[in-house]
Design a protein around this motif. Structure first.
Motif, mmCIF file in Angstrom:
data_model
loop_
_atom_site.group_PDB
_atom_site.id
_atom_site.type_symbol
_atom_site.label_atom_id
_atom_site.label_comp_id
_atom_site.label_asym_id
_atom_site.label_seq_id
_atom_site.Cartn_x
_atom_site.Cartn_y
_atom_site.Cartn_z
ATOM 1 N N UNK A 38 0.838 -1.201 0.000
ATOM 2 C CA UNK A 38 0.000 0.000 0.000
ATOM 3 C C UNK A 38 0.874 1.253 0.000
ATOM 4 N N UNK A 39 1.927 1.228 0.790
ATOM 5 C CA UNK A 39 2.864 2.352 0.820
ATOM 6 C C UNK A 39 3.523 2.564 -0.523
ATOM 7 N N UNK A 40 3.802 1.465 -1.220
ATOM 8 C CA UNK A 40 4.397 1.562 -2.555
ATOM 9 C C UNK A 40 3.438 2.279 -3.502
ATOM 10 N N UNK A 41 2.180 1.886 -3.475
ATOM 11 C CA UNK A 41 1.185 2.524 -4.344
ATOM 12 C C UNK A 41 1.058 4.007 -3.999
ATOM 13 N N UNK A 42 1.036 4.326 -2.701
ATOM 14 C CA UNK A 42 0.949 5.728 -2.292
ATOM 15 C C UNK A 42 2.185 6.504 -2.743
ATOM 16 N N UNK A 43 3.352 5.861 -2.686
ATOM 17 C CA UNK A 43 4.584 6.508 -3.157
ATOM 18 C C UNK A 43 4.508 6.785 -4.653
ATOM 19 N N UNK A 44 3.999 5.817 -5.408
ATOM 20 C CA UNK A 44 3.862 5.980 -6.862
ATOM 21 C C UNK A 44 2.934 7.157 -7.164
ATOM 22 N N UNK A 45 1.801 7.228 -6.456
ATOM 23 C CA UNK A 45 0.867 8.347 -6.665
ATOM 24 C C UNK A 45 1.554 9.680 -6.357
ATOM 25 N N UNK A 46 2.318 9.728 -5.276
ATOM 26 C CA UNK A 46 3.005 10.973 -4.900
ATOM 27 C C UNK A 46 4.044 11.354 -5.951
ATOM 28 N N UNK A 47 4.750 10.362 -6.490
ATOM 29 C CA UNK A 47 5.746 10.614 -7.537
ATOM 30 C C UNK A 47 5.057 11.137 -8.800
ATOM 31 N N UNK A 48 3.943 10.494 -9.175
ATOM 32 C CA UNK A 48 3.214 10.950 -10.363
ATOM 33 C C UNK A 48 2.762 12.402 -10.198
ATOM 34 N N UNK A 49 2.259 12.730 -9.026
ATOM 35 C CA UNK A 49 1.791 14.091 -8.777
ATOM 36 C C UNK A 49 2.943 15.091 -8.766
ATOM 37 N N UNK A 50 4.049 14.723 -8.133
ATOM 38 C CA UNK A 50 5.185 15.643 -8.008
ATOM 39 C C UNK A 50 5.811 15.974 -9.362
ATOM 40 N N UNK A 51 5.835 14.994 -10.264
ATOM 41 C CA UNK A 51 6.529 15.183 -11.542
ATOM 42 C C UNK A 51 5.575 15.298 -12.731
ATOM 43 N N UNK A 52 4.272 15.209 -12.482
ATOM 44 C CA UNK A 52 3.273 15.267 -13.538
ATOM 45 C C UNK A 52 3.584 14.232 -14.621
ATOM 46 N N UNK A 53 3.789 12.991 -14.158
ATOM 47 C CA UNK A 53 4.067 11.881 -15.059
ATOM 48 C C UNK A 53 3.088 10.749 -14.756
ATOM 49 N N UNK A 54 3.036 9.783 -15.655
ATOM 50 C CA UNK A 54 2.225 8.585 -15.441
ATOM 51 C C UNK A 54 3.179 7.398 -15.353
ATOM 52 N N UNK A 55 3.160 6.737 -14.212
ATOM 53 C CA UNK A 55 4.060 5.611 -13.987
ATOM 54 C C UNK A 55 3.398 4.331 -14.482
ATOM 55 N N UNK A 56 4.053 3.625 -15.413
ATOM 56 C CA UNK A 56 3.506 2.354 -15.905
ATOM 57 C C UNK A 56 3.773 1.273 -14.869
ATOM 58 N N UNK A 57 2.824 1.097 -13.963
ATOM 59 C CA UNK A 57 3.063 0.232 -12.821
ATOM 60 C C UNK A 57 1.848 -0.639 -12.550
ATOM 61 N N UNK A 58 2.082 -1.912 -12.303
ATOM 62 C CA UNK A 58 1.020 -2.834 -11.942
ATOM 63 C C UNK A 58 1.236 -3.232 -10.489
ATOM 64 N N UNK A 59 0.463 -2.664 -9.589
ATOM 65 C CA UNK A 59 0.636 -2.913 -8.154
ATOM 66 C C UNK A 59 0.450 -4.380 -7.796
ATOM 67 N N UNK A 60 -0.330 -5.104 -8.601
ATOM 68 C CA UNK A 60 -0.548 -6.525 -8.324
ATOM 69 C C UNK A 60 0.633 -7.391 -8.761
ATOM 70 N N UNK A 61 1.397 -6.911 -9.716
ATOM 71 C CA UNK A 61 2.546 -7.655 -10.215
ATOM 72 C C UNK A 61 3.722 -6.718 -10.455
#
Length: 88
Positions: A38-61
């Motif tokens: 869950x922390x990883x997903x929250x980190x990814x969201x924070x990174x996307x917001x901070x840099x205005x990027x879309x991270x190609x990430x599958x939290x399940x895999x």
């Protein structure tokens, strides 16, 4: 002067891990730092917001993702790549 990608990513990871920035090692995995899925997903969201990027990430895999989360350094490298792609 804007903070570097590295500084911003380390700050986001430190906040998520409830650690000081100085406690973050480039070689550490997010799991080593106490960041769960869950922390990883929250980190990814924070990174996307901070840099205005879309991270190609599958939290399940995460192992099937093009976004390497195996260490702090790999996360920084992946974000730098996405930021560079966005600028081109």
């Amino acid at each position: 002067m804007a903070a570097s990608v590295k500084d911003q990513v380390v700050k986001i990871i430190a906040e998520q891990a409830v650690l000081e920035v100085s406690d973050i090692s480039m070689e550490a995995s997010l799991e080593d730092l106490g960041i769960d899925s869950l922390g990883l997903v929250e980190s990814i969201f924070a990174i996307e917001e901070a840099f205005d990027i879309s991270v190609p990430f599958n939290a399940n895999e995460p192992e099937a993702s093009a976004f390497d989360v195996s260490s702090v350094a790999s996360v920084i490298a992946a974000v730098e790549g996405l930021v560079a792609e966005q600028k081109s």
